[in-house]
Design a protein around this motif. Structure first.
Motif, PDB file in Angstrom:
ATOM      1  N   LEU A  59      -0.658  77.142  -9.716  1.00 30.54           N
ATOM      2  CA  LEU A  59      -1.191  77.535 -11.016  1.00 30.54           C
ATOM      3  C   LEU A  59      -2.467  76.747 -11.259  1.00 30.54           C
ATOM      4  O   LEU A  59      -2.471  75.515 -11.193  1.00 30.54           O
ATOM      5  N   ILE A  60      -3.563  77.469 -11.529  1.00 30.58           N
ATOM      6  CA  ILE A  60      -4.875  76.821 -11.630  1.00 30.58           C
ATOM      7  C   ILE A  60      -5.553  77.163 -12.948  1.00 30.58           C
ATOM      8  O   ILE A  60      -5.187  78.123 -13.638  1.00 30.58           O
ATOM      9  N   HIS A  61      -6.563  76.372 -13.267  1.00 35.74           N
ATOM     10  CA  HIS A  61      -7.399  76.651 -14.434  1.00 35.74           C
ATOM     11  C   HIS A  61      -8.584  77.508 -14.008  1.00 35.74           C
ATOM     12  O   HIS A  61      -8.994  77.499 -12.844  1.00 35.74           O
ATOM     13  N   SER A  62      -9.103  78.270 -14.941  1.00 28.04           N
ATOM     14  CA  SER A  62     -10.356  78.991 -14.729  1.00 28.04           C
ATOM     15  C   SER A  62     -11.039  79.159 -16.085  1.00 28.04           C
ATOM     16  O   SER A  62     -10.468  78.838 -17.137  1.00 28.04           O
ATOM     17  N   ARG A  63     -12.246  79.674 -16.068  1.00 30.52           N
ATOM     18  CA  ARG A  63     -13.058  79.722 -17.285  1.00 30.52           C
ATOM     19  C   ARG A  63     -12.393  80.540 -18.374  1.00 30.52           C
ATOM     20  O   ARG A  63     -12.507  80.222 -19.565  1.00 30.52           O
ATOM     21  N   ARG A  64     -11.685  81.607 -18.004  1.00 30.59           N
ATOM     22  CA  ARG A  64     -11.075  82.487 -18.995  1.00 30.59           C
ATOM     23  C   ARG A  64      -9.637  82.096 -19.342  1.00 30.59           C
ATOM     24  O   ARG A  64      -8.947  82.851 -20.034  1.00 30.59           O
ATOM     25  N   VAL A  65      -9.192  80.962 -18.861  1.00 31.76           N
ATOM     26  CA  VAL A  65      -7.874  80.438 -19.243  1.00 31.76           C
ATOM     27  C   VAL A  65      -8.059  79.503 -20.441  1.00 31.76           C
ATOM     28  O   VAL A  65      -8.831  78.551 -20.382  1.00 31.76           O
ATOM     29  N   GLU A  66      -7.362  79.788 -21.518  1.00 32.10           N
ATOM     30  CA  GLU A  66      -7.426  78.908 -22.683  1.00 32.10           C
ATOM     31  C   GLU A  66      -6.811  77.550 -22.339  1.00 32.10           C
ATOM     32  O   GLU A  66      -5.718  77.475 -21.761  1.00 32.10           O
ATOM     33  N   LYS A  67      -7.502  76.482 -22.693  1.00 33.01           N
ATOM     34  CA  LYS A  67      -6.994  75.139 -22.395  1.00 33.01           C
ATOM     35  C   LYS A  67      -5.640  74.888 -23.050  1.00 33.01           C
ATOM     36  O   LYS A  67      -4.821  74.122 -22.531  1.00 33.01           O
ATOM     37  N   SER A  68      -5.403  75.535 -24.166  1.00 34.67           N
ATOM     38  CA  SER A  68      -4.130  75.339 -24.867  1.00 34.67           C
ATOM     39  C   SER A  68      -2.936  75.829 -24.060  1.00 34.67           C
ATOM     40  O   SER A  68      -1.802  75.379 -24.288  1.00 34.67           O
ATOM     41  N   TYR A  69      -3.180  76.743 -23.096  1.00 28.77           N
ATOM     42  CA  TYR A  69      -2.066  77.245 -22.288  1.00 28.77           C
ATOM     43  C   TYR A  69      -1.379  76.109 -21.529  1.00 28.77           C
ATOM     44  O   TYR A  69      -0.180  76.166 -21.259  1.00 28.77           O
ATOM     45  N   TRP A  70      -2.148  75.089 -21.176  1.00 28.84           N
ATOM     46  CA  TRP A  70      -1.582  73.981 -20.406  1.00 28.84           C
ATOM     47  C   TRP A  70      -0.643  73.116 -21.250  1.00 28.84           C
ATOM     48  O   TRP A  70       0.095  72.296 -20.698  1.00 28.84           O
ATOM     49  N   GLN A  71      -0.662  73.290 -22.552  1.00 30.38           N
ATOM     50  CA  GLN A  71       0.240  72.539 -23.428  1.00 30.38           C
ATOM     51  C   GLN A  71       1.497  73.334 -23.776  1.00 30.38           C
ATOM     52  O   GLN A  71       2.362  72.838 -24.490  1.00 30.38           O
ATOM     53  N   SER A  72       1.602  74.535 -23.259  1.00 30.97           N
ATOM     54  CA  SER A  72       2.730  75.386 -23.616  1.00 30.97           C
ATOM     55  C   SER A  72       4.047  74.860 -23.034  1.00 30.97           C
ATOM     56  O   SER A  72       4.102  74.454 -21.868  1.00 30.97           O
ATOM     57  N   PRO A  73       5.124  74.883 -23.814  1.00 25.55           N
ATOM     58  CA  PRO A  73       6.442  74.516 -23.276  1.00 25.55           C
ATOM     59  C   PRO A  73       6.875  75.402 -22.117  1.00 25.55           C
ATOM     60  O   PRO A  73       7.725  75.006 -21.322  1.00 25.55           O
ATOM     61  N   SER A  74       6.280  76.587 -21.994  1.00 26.31           N
ATOM     62  CA  SER A  74       6.682  77.528 -20.937  1.00 26.31           C
ATOM     63  C   SER A  74       6.339  77.031 -19.545  1.00 26.31           C
ATOM     64  O   SER A  74       6.878  77.550 -18.558  1.00 26.31           O
ATOM     65  N   ILE A  75       5.428  76.048 -19.414  1.00 25.44           N
ATOM     66  CA  ILE A  75       5.122  75.525 -18.074  1.00 25.44           C
ATOM     67  C   ILE A  75       5.662  74.110 -17.887  1.00 25.44           C
ATOM     68  O   ILE A  75       5.319  73.445 -16.909  1.00 25.44           O
ATOM     69  N   HIS A  76       6.513  73.656 -18.787  1.00 19.94           N
ATOM     70  CA  HIS A  76       7.234  72.412 -18.530  1.00 19.94           C
ATOM     71  C   HIS A  76       8.093  72.614 -17.286  1.00 19.94           C
ATOM     72  O   HIS A  76       8.680  73.693 -17.097  1.00 19.94           O
ATOM     73  N   PRO A  77       8.195  71.630 -16.413  1.00 21.15           N
ATOM     74  CA  PRO A  77       8.941  71.824 -15.160  1.00 21.15           C
ATOM     75  C   PRO A  77      10.351  72.377 -15.345  1.00 21.15           C
ATOM     76  O   PRO A  77      10.793  73.230 -14.556  1.00 21.15           O
ATOM     77  N   ASP A  78      11.074  71.944 -16.371  1.00 17.82           N
ATOM     78  CA  ASP A  78      12.426  72.459 -16.585  1.00 17.82           C
ATOM     79  C   ASP A  78      12.403  73.938 -16.954  1.00 17.82           C
ATOM     80  O   ASP A  78      13.243  74.722 -16.486  1.00 17.82           O
ATOM     81  N   ALA A  79      11.429  74.329 -17.791  1.00 19.73           N
ATOM     82  CA  ALA A  79      11.325  75.729 -18.178  1.00 19.73           C
ATOM     83  C   ALA A  79      10.932  76.596 -16.985  1.00 19.73           C
ATOM     84  O   ALA A  79      11.454  77.706 -16.805  1.00 19.73           O
ATOM     85  N   VAL A  80      10.017  76.098 -16.164  1.00 21.11           N
ATOM     86  CA  VAL A  80       9.605  76.835 -14.967  1.00 21.11           C
ATOM     87  C   VAL A  80      10.781  77.004 -14.011  1.00 21.11           C
ATOM     88  O   VAL A  80      11.024  78.097 -13.486  1.00 21.11           O
ATOM     89  N   GLU A  81      11.544  75.946 -13.799  1.00 18.29           N
ATOM     90  CA  GLU A  81      12.687  76.029 -12.884  1.00 18.29           C
ATOM     91  C   GLU A  81      13.720  77.046 -13.377  1.00 18.29           C
ATOM     92  O   GLU A  81      14.305  77.786 -12.582  1.00 18.29           O
ATOM     93  N   THR A  82      13.931  77.092 -14.688  1.00 18.84           N
ATOM     94  CA  THR A  82      14.879  78.057 -15.235  1.00 18.84           C
ATOM     95  C   THR A  82      14.453  79.488 -14.931  1.00 18.84           C
ATOM     96  O   THR A  82      15.267  80.326 -14.502  1.00 18.84           O
ATOM     97  N   GLN A  83      13.170  79.797 -15.124  1.00 13.32           N
ATOM     98  CA  GLN A  83      12.694  81.161 -14.860  1.00 13.32           C
ATOM     99  C   GLN A  83      12.733  81.492 -13.371  1.00 13.32           C
ATOM    100  O   GLN A  83      13.061  82.612 -12.978  1.00 13.32           O
TER     101      GLN A  83
END
Length: 236
Positions: free
Chosen positions: A107-131
């Motif tokens: 998962l990488i950053h790019s110009r059109r990715v909002e910086k706030s996305y990186w603070q989302s609980p949805s990419i916390h390691p536990d949440a990612v592992e669950t999905q």
């Protein structure tokens, strides 16, 4: 849930498992509705899969006698690099990735990715592992994908991407100035998928300098969650 995925903590021995967590217990009791002696499709996380015979059954616990004698399905020969999607999409995308046989995701950053996305609980390691686990259960797979995070585009392209594309066919899904995506390839692939609307001109240029070929899926611009299964099905 097409496969009941067992963690080491579920195992009383290599051949006996106890389940008591609400999510799996509710699914077994309310959807599968087994009787004593019935066999469920089960797999050990990062191990073999097979069947589990129901030997004890209650509303609080299910005990299974295991026969795990089948290897997991072969993984796709693919490394997937994905610009971090919107938080409302990432759950579905992670399930699709895991259920399709992808074993390495960046998962990488790019110009059109909002910086706030990186603070989302949805990419916390536990949440990612669950999905990812939900995706494995859907796809009847047991091997957990490895997920890597890169919060800056330039260092990723300069330091990490060259190693990911060495000796592999490298492609970036891009809706503009690209060739048609090849079908049924017979070699390992590193595939980059940008945010909706694609990578910007600078990013595509940097990828092109490394020999990454831009490919498209036709005249329509698809949502990321639609484009990924479309790309995987076309490529493999």
């Amino acid at each position: 849930m097409n496969l009941l995925l067992l963690a080491d903590s579920d195992l009383l021995s290599p051949t006996v498992a106890d389940l008591s967590d609400k999510r799996r217990l509710d699914h077994i009791l309310q959807v599968l509705k087994p009787q004593l002696g019935d066999r469920l499709t089960v797999g050990r996380l990062n191990g073999d899969w097979g069947t589990g015979e129901v030997t004890e059954l209650s509303r609080e616990r299910i005990r299974l006698s295991l026969t795990l004698n089948r290897p997991p399905p072969e993984p796709l020969p693919l490394t997937l690099v994905l610009a971090l999607p919107r938080p409302q999409q990432i759950k579905r995308i992670l399930q699709t990735v895991a259920g399709s046989g992808v074993k390495e995701l960046h998962l990488i950053h790019s110009r059109r990715v909002e910086k706030s996305y990186w603070q989302s609980p949805s990419i916390h390691p536990d949440a990612v592992e669950t999905q990812l686990q939900l995706g494995l259960e859907q796809g009847c797979d047991t091997v957990m994908p490895q997920v890597h995070y890169h919060r800056q585009f330039k260092p990723f392209v300069e330091d990490t991407l060259p190693g990911l594309i060495e000796g592999r066919r490298a492609m970036v899904a891009h809706p503009y100035d690209a060739i048609a995506c090849p079908a049924q390839v017979q070699e390992p692939v590193t595939l980059l998928v940008g945010p909706e609307g694609g990578f910007n001109e600078y990013e595509i240029g940097r990828l092109g300098e490394l020999g990454v070929q831009a490919v498209h899926l036709g005249p329509r611009i698809l949502k990321t969650e639609v484009a990924i299964p479309y790309l995987l099905g076309r490529l493999f």
